[in-house]
Design a protein around this motif. Sequence first.
Motif, PDB file in Angstrom:
ATOM      1  N   GLY A 115     -14.805   7.218  16.780  1.00 30.84           N
ATOM      2  CA  GLY A 115     -15.576   5.982  16.868  1.00 30.84           C
ATOM      3  C   GLY A 115     -14.794   4.867  16.207  1.00 30.84           C
ATOM      4  O   GLY A 115     -13.793   5.103  15.525  1.00 30.84           O
ATOM      5  N   ARG A 116     -15.230   3.638  16.419  1.00 36.01           N
ATOM      6  CA  ARG A 116     -14.480   2.502  15.895  1.00 36.01           C
ATOM      7  C   ARG A 116     -14.427   2.508  14.371  1.00 36.01           C
ATOM      8  O   ARG A 116     -13.351   2.329  13.768  1.00 36.01           O
ATOM      9  CB  ARG A 116     -15.102   1.200  16.385  1.00 36.01           C
ATOM     10  N   ALA A 117     -15.577   2.708  13.723  1.00 37.43           N
ATOM     11  CA  ALA A 117     -15.594   2.713  12.262  1.00 37.43           C
ATOM     12  C   ALA A 117     -14.770   3.864  11.713  1.00 37.43           C
ATOM     13  O   ALA A 117     -14.026   3.708  10.728  1.00 37.43           O
ATOM     14  CB  ALA A 117     -17.034   2.800  11.755  1.00 37.43           C
ATOM     15  N   VAL A 118     -14.872   5.029  12.348  1.00 37.58           N
ATOM     16  CA  VAL A 118     -14.082   6.185  11.908  1.00 37.58           C
ATOM     17  C   VAL A 118     -12.598   5.901  12.087  1.00 37.58           C
ATOM     18  O   VAL A 118     -11.768   6.233  11.220  1.00 37.58           O
ATOM     19  CB  VAL A 118     -14.490   7.441  12.694  1.00 37.58           C
ATOM     20  N   LEU A 119     -12.238   5.285  13.195  1.00 39.54           N
ATOM     21  CA  LEU A 119     -10.834   4.971  13.453  1.00 39.54           C
ATOM     22  C   LEU A 119     -10.264   4.064  12.367  1.00 39.54           C
ATOM     23  O   LEU A 119      -9.158   4.292  11.864  1.00 39.54           O
ATOM     24  CB  LEU A 119     -10.691   4.304  14.815  1.00 39.54           C
ATOM     25  N   VAL A 120     -11.015   3.040  11.987  1.00 38.93           N
ATOM     26  CA  VAL A 120     -10.538   2.127  10.939  1.00 38.93           C
ATOM     27  C   VAL A 120     -10.428   2.874   9.608  1.00 38.93           C
ATOM     28  O   VAL A 120      -9.456   2.696   8.864  1.00 38.93           O
ATOM     29  CB  VAL A 120     -11.476   0.912  10.824  1.00 38.93           C
ATOM     30  N   GLY A 121     -11.419   3.721   9.305  1.00 39.55           N
ATOM     31  CA  GLY A 121     -11.343   4.504   8.081  1.00 39.55           C
ATOM     32  C   GLY A 121     -10.166   5.454   8.078  1.00 39.55           C
ATOM     33  O   GLY A 121      -9.472   5.619   7.061  1.00 39.55           O
ATOM     34  N   VAL A 122      -9.893   6.087   9.222  1.00 36.35           N
ATOM     35  CA  VAL A 122      -8.739   6.982   9.343  1.00 36.35           C
ATOM     36  C   VAL A 122      -7.440   6.206   9.136  1.00 36.35           C
ATOM     37  O   VAL A 122      -6.516   6.676   8.466  1.00 36.35           O
ATOM     38  CB  VAL A 122      -8.752   7.675  10.716  1.00 36.35           C
ATOM     39  N   ALA A 123      -7.357   5.011   9.695  1.00 40.77           N
ATOM     40  CA  ALA A 123      -6.158   4.188   9.516  1.00 40.77           C
ATOM     41  C   ALA A 123      -5.932   3.863   8.041  1.00 40.77           C
ATOM     42  O   ALA A 123      -4.798   3.891   7.553  1.00 40.77           O
ATOM     43  CB  ALA A 123      -6.287   2.899  10.333  1.00 40.77           C
ATOM     44  N   LEU A 124      -7.009   3.568   7.324  1.00 34.88           N
ATOM     45  CA  LEU A 124      -6.900   3.289   5.895  1.00 34.88           C
ATOM     46  C   LEU A 124      -6.381   4.507   5.142  1.00 34.88           C
ATOM     47  O   LEU A 124      -5.449   4.400   4.323  1.00 34.88           O
ATOM     48  CB  LEU A 124      -8.267   2.878   5.352  1.00 34.88           C
ATOM     49  N   VAL A 125      -6.944   5.676   5.422  1.00 38.06           N
ATOM     50  CA  VAL A 125      -6.535   6.894   4.720  1.00 38.06           C
ATOM     51  C   VAL A 125      -5.094   7.262   5.072  1.00 38.06           C
ATOM     52  O   VAL A 125      -4.319   7.687   4.204  1.00 38.06           O
ATOM     53  CB  VAL A 125      -7.493   8.053   5.069  1.00 38.06           C
ATOM     54  N   LEU A 126      -4.718   7.085   6.343  1.00 35.56           N
ATOM     55  CA  LEU A 126      -3.337   7.366   6.725  1.00 35.56           C
ATOM     56  C   LEU A 126      -2.357   6.449   5.995  1.00 35.56           C
ATOM     57  O   LEU A 126      -1.254   6.865   5.619  1.00 35.56           O
ATOM     58  CB  LEU A 126      -3.166   7.197   8.235  1.00 35.56           C
ATOM     59  N   GLY A 127      -2.743   5.193   5.797  1.00 32.27           N
ATOM     60  CA  GLY A 127      -1.889   4.285   5.036  1.00 32.27           C
ATOM     61  C   GLY A 127      -1.692   4.761   3.608  1.00 32.27           C
ATOM     62  O   GLY A 127      -0.572   4.714   3.071  1.00 32.27           O
ATOM     63  N   VAL A 128      -2.762   5.230   2.976  1.00 34.60           N
ATOM     64  CA  VAL A 128      -2.660   5.763   1.617  1.00 34.60           C
ATOM     65  C   VAL A 128      -1.745   6.982   1.593  1.00 34.60           C
ATOM     66  O   VAL A 128      -0.838   7.100   0.750  1.00 34.60           O
ATOM     67  CB  VAL A 128      -4.057   6.130   1.070  1.00 34.60           C
ATOM     68  N   ALA A 129      -1.984   7.923   2.513  1.00 38.33           N
ATOM     69  CA  ALA A 129      -1.218   9.168   2.522  1.00 38.33           C
ATOM     70  C   ALA A 129       0.264   8.914   2.772  1.00 38.33           C
ATOM     71  O   ALA A 129       1.134   9.463   2.076  1.00 38.33           O
ATOM     72  CB  ALA A 129      -1.781  10.111   3.582  1.00 38.33           C
ATOM     73  N   ALA A 130       0.571   8.082   3.767  1.00 41.90           N
ATOM     74  CA  ALA A 130       1.969   7.839   4.108  1.00 41.90           C
ATOM     75  C   ALA A 130       2.712   7.151   2.971  1.00 41.90           C
ATOM     76  O   ALA A 130       3.821   7.551   2.595  1.00 41.90           O
ATOM     77  CB  ALA A 130       2.052   6.999   5.381  1.00 41.90           C
TER      78      ALA A 130
END
Length: 477
Positions: free
Chosen positions: A358-373
């Motif tokens: 979903g859109r909100a999940v996608l944005v949250g995933v992008a945030l977490v991926l930025g932290v992890a990377a």
Amino acid sequence: MGTGPPGTGPGRSGAPAAGRRARSSTLRAGAVAVTASSGARRLVGVRLVGSFADGALQAALASLFFLSPERAATAGGIAVASLVLVAPFTLVGPWAAEILDRFSRRGVLLLGSVARALLAAATGLAAALGSDAAVVAGVLAYLSVNRLLLAALSASLPRVVRRRDLVAANALVPTAGSAAALLGGAAALGAGSAGASVPAVLTAVALGCLLAAGLARGFAAGALGPGPRADAPDGDRATGPARYAGARARRPGGLGEALDHLSSRPAPALALATLTAHRLAYGVVLVVALLSARNLLTTSAGEAAALLGLALAATGAGAALAAAVTPALVRAVGAGTWVVTCCALGALSALALAVAPGRAVLVGVALVLGVAAQGVKVATDTAVQRGVDDAFRGRVFVLYDLCFNVALVVSTAIAATALPDAGWSRPVLVVAASWWVAVALVRALAGRAISSDRRPPGSPGPPGPPEPRTPAAPTTT
């Protein structure tokens, strides 16, 4: 707490050391470490000016869609764009790597910046003449030179920043570079909106590269290595003349020598292997997220562009958040535990996107991926800088970049093969999450084995730059 130079403060026994530990565990310590050293300030200046120019060049040529993977509409398109972007330096890098360990890195930064200026000017001329092929060639050559300069900057950082401040500095400097690139892109887009042509913007980019060259010229000839320095903040002078002479004798090889050196340095070797494995899963999930935003979660080009922009902004915010928290977390729990945590975050993001796209999940995933990377990258940069001799550091950072590139190409190729046209696949995301879990487990077990083998009872610590017994004076170059 005292505000004087390192080693000063309350007279109570043990207080100065505690103060130094506290300073080195915050992002603020990165700013303090950089501003306290004229060499660090100049090196960061080269990075910021160069990044500003890079952002302006990329924004000016944003119409070249295939040079921007996030603009592609299929997994195959993303894979092709990624390959086009990284192929030139991936092919040239093994031959260019030795430059950073054989010749003055200050000279590499100077001449490389001049080369970027000439390439930007030539690309502007090609754009004015309407030669798309020449523009593409110029951009790829520019980006290849830029990758070599980034490796030189990373290899040079331990020469101007104390070892205990490297985590904080590695968190601060790339974040500042990304911010400078965004500002450069915004400036170029603003200039374009005001009527400036692409050749005019690229002329300004060339001038920015010349400014970076002028800043690099301000270093003393041997200030950034390779070679021992009596006034280095620490570490590089601690390897000793005899040991460094042996390293020079082995130096004429290329990346093979870097691999040989890493074989005797398990900590940076493990960090580099973990980063490569992490990027494989990261690349696959990133492709899923980009294509889902374009093909699954939106119904028009405008909606897709808005969602992609929001996701990319969230990724940038995650990277900035990682830069803020990584120094303190590394100090509190250790670099290995933080890297394992970042892999776990990646696995959770993949599972979240698999369970509830979903859109909100996608944005949250992008945030977490930025932290992890960004968390993994900061830890890896620091492990390589601390654990690799200066005589090999340039080649190891080129190897680092090549591993990064290969992981990007392989991950996008996997995505192109395994993903449907819509870009979302629950099995692929579950496999990516499982891969991240496996990487986290291997990293934890291997890190524990290295730690137990590193300091057996009654033996000295592992080879590599030790912490100085007394704080060194700030570098003045």
